[in-house]
Design an enzyme around this catalytic site. Structure first.
Site, PDB file in Angstrom:
ATOM      1  N   ASP A 165       0.844  -1.189   0.000  1.00 31.22           N
ATOM      2  CA  ASP A 165       0.000   0.000   0.000  1.00 31.22           C
ATOM      3  C   ASP A 165       0.885   1.247   0.000  1.00 31.22           C
ATOM      4  O   ASP A 165       1.563   1.528   0.989  1.00 31.22           O
ATOM      5  CB  ASP A 165      -0.884  -0.044   1.261  1.00 31.22           C
ATOM      6  N   ASP A 166       0.906   1.969  -1.109  1.00 31.38           N
ATOM      7  CA  ASP A 166       1.690   3.210  -1.245  1.00 31.38           C
ATOM      8  C   ASP A 166       3.200   2.968  -1.330  1.00 31.38           C
ATOM      9  O   ASP A 166       3.993   3.842  -0.963  1.00 31.38           O
ATOM     10  CB  ASP A 166       1.443   4.201  -0.083  1.00 31.38           C
ATOM     11  N   CYS A 198      -5.651   4.133  -4.063  1.00 28.29           N
ATOM     12  CA  CYS A 198      -5.929   2.725  -3.749  1.00 28.29           C
ATOM     13  C   CYS A 198      -7.212   2.151  -4.333  1.00 28.29           C
ATOM     14  O   CYS A 198      -7.204   1.157  -5.060  1.00 28.29           O
ATOM     15  CB  CYS A 198      -5.963   2.616  -2.228  1.00 28.29           C
ATOM     16  N   LYS A 228      -5.903  -5.440   3.545  1.00 30.94           N
ATOM     17  CA  LYS A 228      -6.694  -4.237   3.254  1.00 30.94           C
ATOM     18  C   LYS A 228      -7.696  -4.497   2.129  1.00 30.94           C
ATOM     19  O   LYS A 228      -7.326  -5.004   1.083  1.00 30.94           O
ATOM     20  CB  LYS A 228      -5.725  -3.132   2.830  1.00 30.94           C
ATOM     21  N   HIS A 276     -10.819  -2.031   1.157  1.00 31.92           N
ATOM     22  CA  HIS A 276     -11.023  -0.687   0.588  1.00 31.92           C
ATOM     23  C   HIS A 276     -11.859  -0.662  -0.689  1.00 31.92           C
ATOM     24  O   HIS A 276     -11.648   0.177  -1.570  1.00 31.92           O
ATOM     25  CB  HIS A 276      -9.666   0.020   0.347  1.00 31.92           C
ATOM     26  N   ASP A 318      -0.244  -0.659  -4.863  1.00 35.23           N
ATOM     27  CA  ASP A 318      -1.471  -0.106  -5.449  1.00 35.23           C
ATOM     28  C   ASP A 318      -1.332   1.290  -6.025  1.00 35.23           C
ATOM     29  O   ASP A 318      -2.112   1.707  -6.863  1.00 35.23           O
ATOM     30  CB  ASP A 318      -2.606  -0.134  -4.415  1.00 35.23           C
ATOM     31  N   ASN A 319      -0.343   2.028  -5.557  1.00 35.59           N
ATOM     32  CA  ASN A 319      -0.117   3.393  -6.069  1.00 35.59           C
ATOM     33  C   ASN A 319       1.223   3.885  -5.553  1.00 35.59           C
ATOM     34  O   ASN A 319       1.829   3.262  -4.675  1.00 35.59           O
ATOM     35  CB  ASN A 319      -1.251   4.354  -5.655  1.00 35.59           C
ATOM     36  N   LYS A 356       2.195   9.277  -5.236  1.00 39.47           N
ATOM     37  CA  LYS A 356       0.768   9.036  -5.000  1.00 39.47           C
ATOM     38  C   LYS A 356      -0.047  10.257  -5.450  1.00 39.47           C
ATOM     39  O   LYS A 356       0.425  11.385  -5.305  1.00 39.47           O
ATOM     40  CB  LYS A 356       0.561   8.784  -3.505  1.00 39.47           C
TER      41      LYS A 356
HETATM   42  C1  NG6 Z   1      -6.643  10.607   1.583  1.00 44.28           C
HETATM   43  C2  NG6 Z   1      -6.063  10.815   2.966  1.00 44.28           C
HETATM   44  C3  NG6 Z   1      -4.784  10.017   3.072  1.00 44.28           C
HETATM   45  C4  NG6 Z   1      -5.002   8.569   2.686  1.00 44.28           C
HETATM   46  C5  NG6 Z   1      -5.686   8.476   1.339  1.00 44.28           C
HETATM   47  C6  NG6 Z   1      -6.062   7.079   0.949  1.00 44.28           C
HETATM   48  C7  NG6 Z   1      -6.649  13.099   3.694  1.00 44.28           C
HETATM   49  C8  NG6 Z   1      -6.249  14.549   3.710  1.00 44.28           C
HETATM   50  N1  NG6 Z   1      -5.777  12.240   3.146  1.00 44.28           N
HETATM   51  O1  NG6 Z   1      -7.878  11.250   1.472  1.00 44.28           O
HETATM   52  O2  NG6 Z   1      -4.282  10.101   4.360  1.00 44.28           O
HETATM   53  O3  NG6 Z   1      -5.778   7.918   3.650  1.00 44.28           O
HETATM   54  O4  NG6 Z   1      -6.870   9.221   1.344  1.00 44.28           O
HETATM   55  O5  NG6 Z   1      -4.956   6.357   0.600  1.00 44.28           O
HETATM   56  O6  NG6 Z   1      -7.733  12.746   4.159  1.00 44.28           O
HETATM   57  S1  NG6 Z   1      -5.138   5.128  -0.337  1.00 44.28           S
HETATM   58  O7  NG6 Z   1      -3.800   4.554  -0.475  1.00 44.28           O
HETATM   59  O8  NG6 Z   1      -6.030   4.215   0.315  1.00 44.28           O
HETATM   60  O9  NG6 Z   1      -5.633   5.601  -1.614  1.00 44.28           O
HETATM   61 CA    CA Z   2      -2.572   2.982  -1.479  1.00 43.96          CA
END
Ligand code: NG6
Ligand code: CA
Length: 501
Positions: A30-31, A70, A123, A125, A321-322, A351
């Site tokens: 993740d990331d 994600c 995860k 999501h 994922d990103n 990201k």
């Molecule tokens: C964003 C969040 C970030 C992270 C992301 C999701 C804020 C300002 N930032 O909206 O912290 O949670 O969402 O990450 O809320 S992901 O990898 O699941 O796409």
């Molecule tokens: Ca991610």
């Protein structure tokens, strides 16, 4: 006697057949960025287990997620459809409804169709249930089990979003009926302190302007509010150990028949709270420590597969994922302690970005029985797994289903070194890659996201890069090659207008 021969003949054939089918373990970080592993050039951090996976398998240098966040990436990987074709596929809150269509062939169902035991651990999501308002204290459906996974052990959204609980199949783990869970993303509920009102209670401060200051769980401010479920709330430092032991249990249980395990790790997403054995180990702060922990988890899975004698015929795919982000909501020293590490390697952006750092991913494919060690520049996407696996397993997948997914089996096995001719990517704006050229559509929005410190790829005018000569996207050739811009803009429009979805 005759029967005995028949029995032996049948079981030999069955055995030969089942040996053809590899176990498949899809590990998605993740990331994690393109430059975060030592096998992808990192020098400030060492990831020996993933390096070994890469050196004994195929290391793809042009493997992509469809999107720079994600939910859309994982939606594409599961369904074989571009996420931007469907509304509501952006980053989901923790109480969102399921966005994967039920009753439609997808990645886990391809495996199920071929007789595999299927499981997801980690995860999710991709939403749960049919609506936002749901009772977390009863069975929650539909979810991963309704879209093809026989077994699921997940957390609903991200580690920084409520509810901070695990779900095993349809139910929250360790739920106390006398302390029911409620979740709300709009209004504060319950009496638990929030990060906003009680910053003094936080063990890790939230970053200014990025939220993450709602309900405090385990000393960390989260996105969203929750009440109840105190016994069920996870301890962040234990997350990866929990997922690892679940994965080991699943592999052990299914060691005698083909299985598909989607292991969706949480590292190095925020909040980064690695276990004690990894704390301060990387010298790069919590993000580096989380990467070391992730590498260790992958190594433990590899060890188990080896010990069970399954290594030769197990296909392990590792990706992310990103792209990477340093400050994604918490002050965890990822920025001040970076020490010259380049999470996206040579790439621009990260990201959230339309630039290559957003979607070009570490992508390792390891299958000793069928893949010769090597490196490949073939252009492939995670969206191609659905069709490629259906071809591998002889599963019918009509062109009208998973219709953005291409058969890249030969590229994934290292036999075809070119891969896709075209690929659409989603950062903020959409971009299209075609034969080494990349065109990013012009759009509004800032070129630099100050909060997270990432170049977005947004520009009011068209961008055209020649990736083979300029993977860092430094030299915008749009003015020099206006015909190419037109051609790629038209190509993108054609892909956008394709039906069958
Ligand atoms: C964003 C969040 C970030 C992270 C992301 C999701 C804020 C300002 N930032 O909206 O912290 O949670 O969402 O990450 O809320 S992901 O990898 O699941 O796409
Ligand atoms: Ca991610």
């Amino acid at each position: 006697m005759k029967f005995l021969f028949l029995f032996i003949a049948v079981s030999l054939t069955m055995n030969a057949f089942s040996q053809e089918k590899p176990n498949v373990i899809l590990i998605c970080a993740d990331d994690l960025g393109y430059g975060d592993l030592s096998c992808y050039g990192a020098t400030k951090i060492h990831t020996p287990n993933l390096d070994r996976l890469a050196s004994t398998g195929l290391r793809l240098t042009n493997g992509h997620s469809t999107s720079a966040t994600c939910t859309p990436s994982r939606y594409a990987m599961m369904t074989g459809n571009y996420p931007w074709r469907k509304k509501g596929t952006g980053i989901l809150p923790g109480d969102a409804a399921l966005i994967i269509p039920t009753g439609q062939k997808n990645l886990p169902l391809v495996f199920k169709g071929a007789g595999y035991a299927t499981g997801i651990i980690g995860k999710w999501h991709l939403g749960l249930g049919t609506q936002v308002e749901k009772d977390w204290n009863n069975e929650i459906k539909p979810g991963p089990n309704e879209v093809g996974f026989d077994y699921s052990f997940i957390f609903p959204a991200t580690a920084d979003r409520v509810p901070t609980v695990f779900l095993q199949n349809h139910s929250v783990v360790a739920l106390d009926k006398n302390d029911p869970i409620a979740v709300d993303y709009k209004h504060k509920i319950g009496t638990d302190p929030t990060g906003k009102e009680h910053p003094e209670l936080l063990k890790m401060k939230s970053s200014p302007g990025q939220g993450h200051d709602n309900t405090i769980v385990n000393g960390i401010g989260r996105i969203g509010y929750m009440s109840g479920g105190h016994m069920a709330r996870w301890v962040d430092e234990e997350l990866s150990y929990t997922f690892l032991s679940q994965a080991q249990g699943f592999i052990e249980e299914h060691k005698t028949k083909p299985f598909f395990l989607y292991l969706a790790l949480t590292e190095p997403h925020v909040p980064r709270m690695p276990g004690t054995q990894f704390k301060d180990k990387s010298g790069l702060g919590a993000r580096g420590d989380a990467i070391l922990q992730m590498d260790w988890v992958v190594g433990e899975v590899m060890k188990q597969v080896q010990a069970l004698g399954l290594a030769k015929n197990t296909l392990i795919i590792f990706t992310s994922d990103n792209g990477p982000v340093l400050d994604d909501g918490y002050q965890d020293e990822a920025v001040p302690r970076l020490n010259g590490h380049t999470p996206a390697g040579l790439l621009r952006g990260g990201k959230y970005s339309a630039l290559e750092g957003g979607t070009r991913m570490p992508f390792i494919v390891n299958w000793p029985a069928r893949i010769k060690p090597g490196v490949s520049n073939a252009l492939v996407s995670q969206i191609d797994l659905v069709r490629s696996m259906s071809v591998l397993l002889g599963q019918q997948l009509p062109a009208t289903l998973a219709s953005d997914s291409e058969d890249m089996l030969a590229a994934l096995l290292g036999k075809d070194k070119s891969g896709r001719r075209t690929l659409v990517l989603q950062g903020g704006p959409l971009s299209v890659i075609s034969e080494d050229w990349k065109y990013i559509t012009p759009g509004a929005g800032p070129a630099y996201d100050k909060l997270v410190g990432i170049e977005t790829g947004n520009s009011p005018s068209a961008q055209l890069y020649h990736l083979k000569n300029d993977v860092a996207e430094k030299d915008n050739l749009a003015e020099k090659y206006p015909e190419k811009v037109k051609e790629l803009a038209a190509l993108l429009e054609r892909i956008k207008n394709q039906v069958n979805h």
